[in-house]
Every structure is written in structure tokens, then in C-alpha cells.
Write an enzyme that holds these catalytic residues in place. Structure first.
Site, PDB file in Angstrom:
ATOM      1  N   ASP A 336       0.856  -1.178   0.000  1.00 37.27           N
ATOM      2  CA  ASP A 336       0.000   0.000   0.000  1.00 37.27           C
ATOM      3  C   ASP A 336       0.899   1.238   0.000  1.00 37.27           C
ATOM      4  OD1 ASP A 336      -2.537   1.378   0.324  1.00 37.27           O
ATOM      5  OD2 ASP A 336      -1.874   1.823   2.356  1.00 37.27           O
ATOM      6  N   ASP A 624      -1.950  -0.651   5.936  1.00 36.23           N
ATOM      7  CA  ASP A 624      -2.269  -0.135   7.264  1.00 36.23           C
ATOM      8  C   ASP A 624      -3.749   0.167   7.448  1.00 36.23           C
ATOM      9  OD1 ASP A 624      -2.442   2.014   5.571  1.00 36.23           O
ATOM     10  OD2 ASP A 624      -1.412   3.413   6.892  1.00 36.23           O
ATOM     11  N   ASP A 628      -7.114  -2.584   3.437  1.00 39.36           N
ATOM     12  CA  ASP A 628      -6.051  -3.538   3.120  1.00 39.36           C
ATOM     13  C   ASP A 628      -6.293  -4.919   3.718  1.00 39.36           C
ATOM     14  OD1 ASP A 628      -4.478  -1.585   1.781  1.00 39.36           O
ATOM     15  OD2 ASP A 628      -3.808  -0.820   3.712  1.00 39.36           O
TER      16      ASP A 628
END
Length: 890
Positions: A336, A624, A628
Site C-alpha cells: 500500500d 495499514d 487492506d
């Protein structure tokens, strides 16, 4: 309302409807539902909370540990041995039970993702009921409720906005986009609009950072976007780790080999040698005990646990033990962007003022008007601890001012704000009016550069104020475009002085005839160490992939700065909308073309991970946010962020980075590779030893020799095998470890020359033991058969035990010379060898113990043969390694 209508309603694309159409669809009004109707809908739709996933009982978890094939074979061996060899049986059962308990402990610490999602629900919501505003528990919200939103609120359910006044909502945890979204009441067209682009919607668990608004609840509980993620987590299958697959294959291989050899030995012993069938059955059980490395599951667990301790000291918290080893086989790191590769903190990077661009690091004069305007036209507040509170864009401007020595608190105290025009998404400007010491008033305006430029009639270059002209306008627009191409978020600053506060605070009056002061470019910057980490990962043969909810241009720019793609390589960037146009088959064929994914949803992230897994790649996914979590769970190893990460993402992860540092992943990969290498060493050591034992027992049975007793095999397996094998797990990493390509999903514990080493080394051990036994019979020291056989048995036992200890030095490296890797670098290994040697010797030389183990005292001549024969394995293996290196089989 029927169940069918309910399902249809909950799947509506409300963003493509007007507020009036949505209210009509939900049978609601802007004044809110009645208490009676709300109660009715609550019973129909259920409470606004997330369902709890099914949990396994401790008993279920315990018995699931016994599904392993090797464990089942050991249990059978223990049961058969119990009546005749109770000590052997007890020890085997003890090892099996300890292994099961350790497995249950690890599993009990695992998934907390669904519970974390449930705990995120806000306790209260401000709603309209019966035409009055009141506060209720958020769990009581139903579709059709009208919810009031203010800055600081957490959105309690998915809503279609029907009012918005300068409303901004931060959706990073859901979309991955670091900048709060400016909400508008427009009607959006199209069916493939991503969550991050639905500017007329507010989603559960996002945060209101600015302004106020009102929305009608369209989805609650598991039907919200967060609820869909919870459902995906609950439905996701647990991925099998490469290590678990390897151990399963090893178990099947050993079981098949054991059964074949045991049957042959049983038939030969009973039919050819005439041995009673019960005696041969017990001998076959001894073979199983010899063949199965019963300590291997425990040893692997210990090696993994030692790896977790090392990683914990280096800011990597391991939640699931196999994750340590899985990292070492990683081919793809799908990361990410926001908060992982970047700081998740808007930062000023460039300032255009006085006709030129300045990097943020360059000192700007404190009286610069662009610097002054960005701090004045700003609603950032200071906490008691001095922290900046407010919209991330505005706090970035104040932070830049602080870095430049501009104390906004002192300045505003000298020139107080007396009036303002708040930011409005339609005019895209914000203005504040400040009283000056000379009686005049300063109007500070900041906003979208193209809009602001149309309000400017002059521009400032140092101390000169000049009339605006076409050439200057073009220069400003070119600088704006230049910054935008670098994925910077650009704001313009302008000002003017007036003699009095306008009687009407109207944009046409306040925000006109302005003097252009400058442009400021901001970005959520990449972490300083991330680019180096990407470089090291690539050198190790690992491909970094960026996945983000941000816009394509921003994603491309950050990826280029990190070295994930080359600058300008937009062909390597795929958007969520483009991904939607591809079938799974088409995407699988093209997945290797893309290194960056922009404007993606949680479903997209899971598709990306699965596509790479179908290619046979081992995928690590970092993240985070709530968005996700499904991909973290789907990946072979999910890596959560310890500081910025939500509890949901941590709960779905196999590993958590305590410092949120992408570079820490590379450290963890190296440790993972070391752990796998050390597990291979332990496997090579144990299986070569066990093969030596099996061949010794099998050939001796064929020759009708009585070489080793079950108690001898068990003692060697549990004492001289276990301690060195555990110590091999603490071997330091070999120097070239990170220069190799990832071993990938198809590699196993036997790859890299380990299998061939096990075979020839096991044969060598068996041949040596049988030679020592034979020589003791041929050239005896004593005269009686009992004494001769006792000496031969003892010499074979001592040779096997000591030879395995000497052989432990050989397996410090599969191909490198023992003297190159260093025979005594590992202090734990040195002590383990000494301890095992002591335990071997004590049962031979101590009176009483040698009777229990049915061994005899040896003289110096016999010890010379034992030690010489045992040590011979080192030079022989060194010669084989030298030949392998010469042939290029490293």
C-alpha cells in the site's frame, strides 16, 4: 418491505441518484423517520453492527494439530510400542503433545480482524427522529435515517449526502487516499465509480475533518463498505505457507518410504530369517522411530521462534510463526502507498514566489507574502502539547511556516483575524481578514490556482507589485502545471489591503482585485529509506508492487521517485476502472506488465494478490488501512503497520512492523531466508542421521545382525540429534544470502542440493556404523560371544552418535567448506555439541547407566576405532563439496 426488495435496495448505486430520488427510494424524508418506523426497520434490517466470525473451540484447535501425517504415524508407533517399550512410547507421546500445545498457543493468538472491525463502531450518532435532532446509539441506525455530521465526527453508516457545507471527509483507512475528500451534492454518472470518487457519499468509519453536513443512511451493518470487507475477511481461506506445504510433503514422503521399508523388512525377517512376527513387528516400529524425525516439528517451531525474537529486536512483530520463513521465499511485495511507502503526512515540497520555484528546504524571508497568506488563511489549531490539529493540507502549510521561522500564533496575535469567508467547494477559495497596525485590513486568500488567478489584477515580485499580464499569467500556469506533473497538490496565494471591513462578506467583493503572491506544492512524501529498500528488494530478486487508492498521476510520480517504475512509464500503471474491464483470465496474462495500481478498491487488491499467486509467486502484502485487510489475509504473508495501522489491518496480518518502516521488510526478508536456510540445515542433519539409522537397521536385519536397539535409536534421536539441530537454527546468515533469487513457491526443503546430500551422507553414516560393528566382531577384544556382541553393539552405538555430532559441522553449509563458513562462529552450536557429547558419553562410561542402555565399557583401542571412524565423515564430505564446487553445482 420484502426480502427481495431489501436486497435490491441495499445494492443501489445511490451516488447516481439525486437526494430526492434517494429519499423516495428509501421511503424517507429530510425531517427523519418516526420512532415507530425506525423500530420497524431495525427489526427488518438488524442492528448497525458487524457480524462476529465463527470461532473454533480450544478442543477443536488442539485436535486439528494431529492432522499431520508424520504425527499420525508416530501415534501409531507409540501405541504399538506401549506394551513392550513403555519408555519409548511415553517419550514419543510427550513430543507429539508438546508440539500440539505449541500449535494451539500460536493459533489462539491469531485472527482478531472481525472483532477489531466491530469495535470500530461509533458509540453514538446525531440523527433526526420525528423532526427533532437527538443522539442515539449508532447500532440503532437504520436505512432512511437522517444523520447530522460535524468536524470531528466518525461517520456511523454509509450515507448519501443531502446537505454539505465545506464538508471534507478523510477516508484513508477505507480508500488509501491521504487527502480528505471535498464532498459535493452532485449526481454522478456511471456504474464503475470507485469509492474514492464518490464525492456525494459518506462511508462508515471515515472521519469528518472539516465543515458540516447531513446525509440519509443507505446501508448499515454488514451492508456497508466496511461490512463488505468484514465479510470478505470472514470468507477468506487461510493460505498454506510454503513451509507448511514443505513439511506436509516431507511427511508424506517419509511415511511412504517408512511403510515400504518396514513391510520389506517385516516380510524378510519373518519369512527368510524365521524371526517371530511379534519381534519383527517391534523391530519395524523401531524402524519407524528411527526414520521419523519426531523432534522435527518441535525443532522447526523453536527455530522459527528464535527468528521471531531476532525480528522483534529489529521492529518486526511476528503474529504467526510460519510467517518468518514465508518472508524468505517472497517473490512479490505488494505494498500500500499511503502510510507504508509514504509518510501519510502532507508536506510542502515546493514554493513558487517572486517569479521562481524554491525547494521547501530553502529559506524564505519571513516577510514573504505567500508564506504569510498560507498561514493566515488557515484554520489549523494547536493542541496543548503543541501538535497541529486540522485538515492535513492546512497543517502542512503551518508546519512549513514553522520550519521557515514563521510563528503564526505570534503573527495572528499582532494582526488578529476579524472576519472570514470559509472554504467552499464551489468557489474553491478561502479568505481571512486581518487588522493591521496602521488601521488597514489585510485580505488573505488561498485556493485553487486557476480560480484564484482569475481574481488577480496584480502580482508581486519581491518588493514590487506589477499589473498582471498575459505573459505572467502563462508563467504562473506553467509553474502550476509543472508542479502538478510531479503529483504535487498545488494551492495559490493572493492578498490585498483594504481600508475597512466590507459591509457584506461576499466573494465578489472580498475575493477580487487581488495581488498574486505565489503557489505552494504539497505531497504525501515517500519515506526516506523506502527507495533504498526498493533497490535492495530488486537486487534480491523481489518485485515491489505499489497499490493505492490515490489518483494515477500521484501513484506514478511516487512510484518513479521510489524506483518501482521508470519516470514517465505510465504503461506500468493500471487503474481500478481499467482492472474492472478485464476478466480474471485476461488480467492473469497481463499482471506481470503492471507495477503500480491506482484508484483501487479492496476487491481489486485481493484480485491482484490472487493473480500473482496463480502465477506461482509467493506474495507479501503490506498495508495499514481497513481497506487492506482482505488482501493482507489473502496474501501468503500479510504485513501490517504498527503505528499508523488500524487494529483491523494488524489483526489480519501475519507480521506487524513496529516502526511502519518499509525498509524493515527487507531486513525481515533476509532473516526469513536465513531461517529457511537454517531449517534446511536442521532437516539435512536430522534426515541424514535418520537415513543412516534406517539403513543400518534394515541392512543388519537382512544380514541377521543385531546392531541397534530401539532405546539406542530413541536416545540418539532425542539427545544427539535435537540439541545440534536446534543450534543449527541459530547459525548466522551466509554472506551471499541476499544475492540469490527468491526460491519461490515450488522450492522445498530438499532443494539446493539438500536431497542429494542427505542420501550420500546417510549412506556414508550407515556404511561406517556397519563397518565398525563388523570389525568389532571380526577382531574382538574379548573371548565370549556375549562380551564380543556387547562391545560391537556399544561401538556401533557410540560411532553413530559421535559421527552425527561431527557431521553437524558439515551441514553448516550445503556446498561451502566448513572452514570458510567458520566451524566455531556459533557459540550456541559449540555448547550444544559439548552437551550432546557429554550425554552420549555418560550412559556408556557411568556404571549403572550402561546397564540400563545395555552398553559396555570400551578400551582405548576400541575408542580409537570409534573416534577415528566417526571423524572420517568430515574429510569425506569436504572432498565431495570440493568436487561439487569444481563442477559448478553450488
Amino acid at each position: 418491505m420484502s426480502e427481495e426488495n431489501k436486497k435490491q435496495q441495499l445494492s443501489q448505486a445511490f451516488y447516481s441518484q439525486t437526494p430526492e430520488e434517494v429519499l423516495k427510494e428509501l421511503d424517507a424524508t429530510a425531517e427523519g423517520l418516526s420512532a415507530t418506523e425506525a423500530k420497524k426497520r431495525l427489526s427488518e434490517y438488524g442492528e448497525n453492527e458487524l457480524e462476529e466470525g465463527k470461532k473454533k473451540s480450544m478442543v477443536q484447535k488442539f485436535f486439528e494439530q494431529f492432522k499431520d501425517l508424520m504425527i499420525l504415524v508416530l501415534l501409531v508407533a507409540a501405541i504399538i510400542s506401549a506394551p513392550h517399550e513403555p519408555v519409548d512410547s511415553i517419550i514419543i507421546l510427550l513430543v507429539v503433545i508438546i508440539n500440539a500445545v505449541m500449535g494451539v498457543v500460536q493459533e489462539s493468538k491469531a485472527e482478531a480482524a472481525i472483532e477489531a472491525l466491530r469495535d470500530m463502531s461509533t458509540p453514538n450518532a446525531n440523527v433526526m427522529r420525528d423532526g427533532h435532532a437527538l443522539s442515539i446509539k449508532s447500532t440503532e441506525l437504520v436505512p432512511g435515517d437522517i444523520v447530522l455530521l460535524e468536524a470531528g465526527d466518525v461517520v456511523p453508516a454509509d450515507m448519501r449526502l443531502i446537505e454539505a457545507s465545506s464538508l471534507k471527509i478523510e477516508e484513508a483507512a477505507l480508500t488509501g487516499e491521504s487527502v480528505p475528500v471535498e464532498k459535493e451534492l452532485v449526481v454522478l454518472e456511471g456504474d464503475e465509480i470507485g469509492i474514492g470518487d464518490r464525492i456525494n457519499m459518506a462511508y462508515s468509519n471515515s472521519n469528518v475533518t472539516y465543515g458540516r453536513g447531513k446525509g440519509v443512511v443507505v446501508n448499515t451493518g454488514m451492508n456497508t463498505e466496511v461490512g463488505k470487507i468484514a465479510g470478505m475477511l470472514a470468507a477468506a481461506d487461510e493460505t498454506e505457507t510454503p513451509l507448511k506445504n514443505n513439511l506436509n510433503h516431507l511427511g508424506k514422503f517419509l511415511t511412504a518410504a517408512i511403510l515400504v521399508i518396514a513391510v520389506i523388512m517385516f516380510l524378510f525377517g519373518t519369512l527368510v530369517n524365521g524371526t517371530p512376527w511379534m519381534d519383527m513387528l517391534l523391530t519395524s516400529v523401531s524402524l519407524a522411530v528411527a526414520a521419523i524425525p519426531e523432534g522435527l516439528p518441535a525443532i522447526v517451531t523453536i527455530i522459527l521462534a528464535l527468528g521471531t525474537q531476532v525480528l522483534a529486536k529489529r521492529n518486526s512483530i511476528i503474529r504467526k510463526l510460519p510467517a518468518v520463513e514465508t518472508l524468505g521465499s517472497t517473490d512479490i511485495i505488494a505494498s500500500d502507498k499511503t502510510g507504508t511507502l509514504t509518510l501519510n503526512q502532507m508536506t510542502v515540497e515546493k514554493l513558487y514566489t517572486n517569479g521562481q520555484q524554491y525547494p521547501a528546504s530553502e529559506q524564505i524571508p519571513a516577510d514573504n507574502m505567500a508564506l504569510k497568506v498560507m498561514n493566515y488563511a488557515n484554520d489549523t489549531k494547536f493542541s496543548q502539547e503543541g501538535e497541529l490539529i486540522g485538515d492535513p493540507t492546512e497543517t502542512a502549510l503551518v508546519k512549513f511556516g514553522q520550519d521557515q521561522g514563521f510563528n503564526v500564533t505570534e503573527k495572528v496575535a499582532q494582526e488578529p483575524r476579524v472576519a472570514e469567508l470559509p472554504f467552499d467547494s464551489e468557489r474553491k477559495l478561502m479568505s481571512t481578514i486581518h487588522q493591521q497596525a496602521d488601521g488597514r485590513y489585510l485580505v488573505a486568500v488561498k485556493g485553487a490556482p486557476d480560480v484564484l488567478l482569475g481574481r488577480c489584477t496584480q502580482y508581486q515580485v519581491f518588493d514590487d507589485v506589477k499589473p498582471m499580464n498575459k505573459a505572467e499569467e502563462q508563467t504562473i500556469l506553467d509553474n502550476n502545471k509543472d508542479m502538478a506533473k510531479q503529483a504535487l497538490r498545488v494551492l495559490g496565494m493572493a492578498y490585498k489591503y483594504v481600508d475597512s471591513i466590507p459591509t457584506e462578506l461576499d466573494s465578489a467583493v472580498v475575493e477580487n482585485d487581488l495581488i498574486f503572491a505565489g503557489l505552494v506544492g504539497m505531497i504525501d512524501p515517500e519515506r526516506a529509506e523506502a527507495a533504498d529498500a526498493v533497490k535492495v528488494a530488486k537486487e534480491a530478486g523481489i518485485r515491489p508492487i505499489m497499490i493505492t487508492g490515490d489518483h494515477k498521476d500521484t501513484a506514478e510520480a511516487i512510484a518513479a521517485r521510489l524506483g518501482i517504475i521508470k519516470a514517465g512509464d505510465d504503461a506500468a500503471v493500471l487503474t481500478g476502472a481499467e482492472l474492472n474491464q478485464m476478466s480474471d483470465e485476461e488480467f492473469a496474462q497481463k499482471v506481470a506488465n503492471y507495477s503500480v495500481y491506482a484508484r483501487v478498491s479492496p476487491e481489486h487488491k485481493v484480485r491482484i494478490v490472487k493473480a500473482w499467486q496463480k502465477e506461482g509467486k509467493v506474495v507479501a502484502m503490506t498495508g495499514d488501512g481497513v481497506n487492506d485487510a482482505p488482501a493482507l489475509k489473502q496474501a501468503d504473508i500479510g504485513v501490517g503497520m504498527g503505528i499508523t495501522g488500524t487494529e483491523v489491518s494488524k489483526g489480519a496480518s501475519d507480521m506487524v512492523l513496529a516502526d511502519d518502516n518499509f525498509a524493515t521488510i527487507v531486513v525481515a526478508v533476509e532473516e526469513g531466508r536465513k531461517v529457511f536456510s537454517n531449517i534446511q540445515k536442521a532437516v539435512q542433519y536430522l534426515l541424514a542421521a535418520n537415513l543412516g539409522e534406517v539403513l543400518t537397521l534394515f541392512i543388519a536385519t537382512m544380514l541377521n545382525w543385531d546392531t541397534l536397539l530401539p532405546i539406542h535409536l530413541l536416545w540418539i534421536n532425542l539427545v544427539t540429534d535435537t540439541f545440534p539441530a536446534i543450534a543449527l537454527g541459530m547459525e548466522p546468515a551466509e554472506k551471499d544470502l541476499m544475492s540469490h533469487k527468491p526460491r519461490g513457491r515450488n522450492s522445498n526443503l530438499f532443494s539446493g542440493g539438500v536431497f542429494s546430500s542427505i542420501i550420500y551422507q546417510g549412506i556414508l553414516e550407515a556404511a561406517t556404523v556397519l563397518f565398525v560393528y563388523w570389525s568389532a566382531i571380526q577382531w574382538p577384544v574379548h573371548a565370549t560371544y556375549e562380551a564380543i556382541h556387547s562391545d560391537a553393539l556399544t561401538m556401533a552405538f557410540a560411532t553413530l552418535g559421535l559421527m552425527q555430532l561431527f557431521h553437524a559441522f558439515n551441514v553448516k553449509s550445503v556446498h561451502q567448506s566448513l572452514f570458510k563458513v567458520g566451524p566455531f562462529r556459533n557459540k550456541s552450536f559449540n555448547w550444544a555439541i559439548l552437551l550432546s557429547f557429554f550425554l552420549m558419553m555418560v550412559i556408556i562410561v557411568v556404571p549403572g547407566l550402561n546397564d540400563v542402555f545395555r552398553v559396555a565399557h570400551l578400551d582405548l583401542y576400541q575408542w580409537g576405532i570409534v573416534v577415528g571412524s566417526s571423524f572420517a565423515i568430515i574429510p569425506v564430505v569436504e572432498i565431495v563439496k570440493a568436487v561439487q564446487r569444481a563442477l559448478g553445482k553450488e
